[in-house]
Design a protein around this motif. Structure first.
Motif: not given
Length: 436
Positions: A76-81, A105-108, A309-315
């Motif tokens: 999710k950090t990769n996607l916060q752009i 998850s705390g990472e919107p 792709i190979r996205y870590d959803i945090g669960d």
């Protein structure tokens, strides 16, 4: 009844007819055909994004890859752009489905789906709900969810509820007085199913238990209850089954993806292998054997607008030992629990209420990376956040206005900027915690 739900999707350029037809073909595959389909889709979606998505190409570092396991894990950090820098060529905010993750998850972050993929998401929902005799065009839903409280947001959701043939019970205030009003609606409306947040249903069930009432006795048309967004514990499931008098079906999904797993008629938590590919990996990103817990990593097999792709959803989860590639079964999901906020007025609000509060600080510039909220006293809260720049006075005032709107006035929040946030032993952030 006219198929108004399907028609509303078609009118918004979501090709639901094609999506339903394509999904039916995938479902009809033999086990061997399904395996080949999954492998083909994995390869096709990676090649598409390596060729057409600069964000993903940069993440991988090359347009070529030798094997699946070499591909990076997207988090999710990769996607916060900004979203525009993550979209594939030919896609824009004008021709995609755009939404925000809940931030549970705390990472919107904001995400996109191409319109076909979003139609496939609905086709997947329609198919799985159909296992229990639910028809989105005809079955009347009692919906226990949040709702925006600004004028346009509120009425937009109400219109969507009308088109989807559902009646929404907002869950911001679940005091006994409000639950009494909800109960009266079940006396007058012919609901066929319930859908909503686990914790809200648990509160309603406890309310019914105090009054020694069974919901199906009050509303005989009820067939089934689908719970989502939060962990369903066994004792809560037993409580719901007893007080509602209907089967309780466990759903696990993510707005940026699809329904991930849905309890089937045999009681197994069947993973969606038609539109998703789900892996369970260890801390070194290696696959773990079935029956072993690990992080849940998911690939959207169709979304061309935005790479998942190979996205870590945090669960964290465990695949059942009997899982196969064509029919994976989720044995256990670890995480996704929410506390309740107890407020000075006596109101109880689910932790997910903070999704609607934190929407006001989810900006597309990706400034706020992570946040957690703690209730210290009945009227005292603390927001710890990680950001590139400190929240300014205007942003804090905006958050405080949202808090007064969605919770109640005269609550005190202390904002603390941190370099990092404390995580659980499993690496999870718990967005809301009550210390009362």
């Amino acid at each position: 009844m006219f198929s108004i739900f399907d028609l509303s999707l078609q009118l918004n350029a979501f090709p639901i007819k094609k999506a339903k037809s394509d999904l039916e073909q995938i479902i009809a595959f033999s086990a061997e055909e399904k395996k080949q389909f999954i492998e083909n889709q994995k390869q096709n979606i990676v090649e598409f994004h390596l060729e057409n998505n600069p964000f993903y190409h940069k993440l991988v570092g090359s347009k070529n890859y030798k094997n699946w396991e070499e591909l990076p894990i997207l988090n999710k950090t990769n996607l916060q752009i900004p979203l525009e820098s993550r979209l594939s060529k030919g896609f824009s905010t004008k021709n995609c489905y755009i939404n925000k993750t809940s931030g549970s998850s705390g990472e919107p972050f904001i995400f996109a789906k191409d319109k076909y993929t979003h139609a496939l998401t609905w086709a997947s929902n329609i198919y799985r709900f159909g296992w229990f005799g639910i028809d989105f065009n005809r079955s009347f839903q009692a919906r226990f969810y949040g709702i925006p409280l600004d004028f346009f947001g509120y009425y937009k959701e109400r219109i969507k509820d009308f088109l989807a043939h559902r009646y929404r019970f907002p869950v911001f205030d679940l005091s006994d007085a409000v639950l009494e009003k909800i109960l009266k609606k079940f006396q007058t409306k012919k609901f066929e199913y319930l859908n909503g947040y686990t914790s809200s249903f648990v509160l309603f069930a406890k309310f019914l238990r105090k009054r020694k009432l069974i919901l199906k006795d009050i509303c005989p048309t009820l067939k089934v209850c689908m719970v989502t967004s939060e962990m369903l514990f066994e004792d809560d499931k037993n409580l719901l089954e007893t007080q509602f008098g209907i089967p309780i079906i466990n759903e696990y999904g993510a707005s940026e993806l699809d329904l991930i797993a849905f309890q089937n008629t045999q009681g197994d938590w069947q993973i969606n292998s038609e539109t998703l590919f789900v892996e369970i990996l260890d801390e070194n990103n290696n696959p773990v054997p079935n029956g072993t817990e690990g992080k849940i990593v998911i690939t959207s097999l169709f979304n061309k607008a935005h790479p998942f792709i190979r996205y870590d959803i945090g669960d964290i989860g465990i695949l059942d030992e009997k899982s196969t590639l064509d029919k994976p079964i989720l044995k256990k999901l670890i995480g996704r629990t929410n506390d309740f906020a107890l407020l000075p007025s006596g109101r109880k609000s689910p932790g997910l209420t903070f999704y609607y509060v934190t929407k006001s600080i989810i900006e597309d510039d990706g400034n706020v990376k992570e946040f957690v909220i703690k209730q210290l006293e009945i009227d005292q809260f603390e927001i710890e956040y990680v950001s590139e720049t400190e929240l300014d006075l205007a942003q804090i005032q905006k958050i405080e206005q949202a808090i007064a709107l969605y919770l109640e006035p005269n609550l005190h929040f202390n904002f603390i900027r941190k370099n990092s946030l404390k995580r659980t032993s499993r690496g999870k952030l718990k967005q809301f915690t009550s210390l009362l």
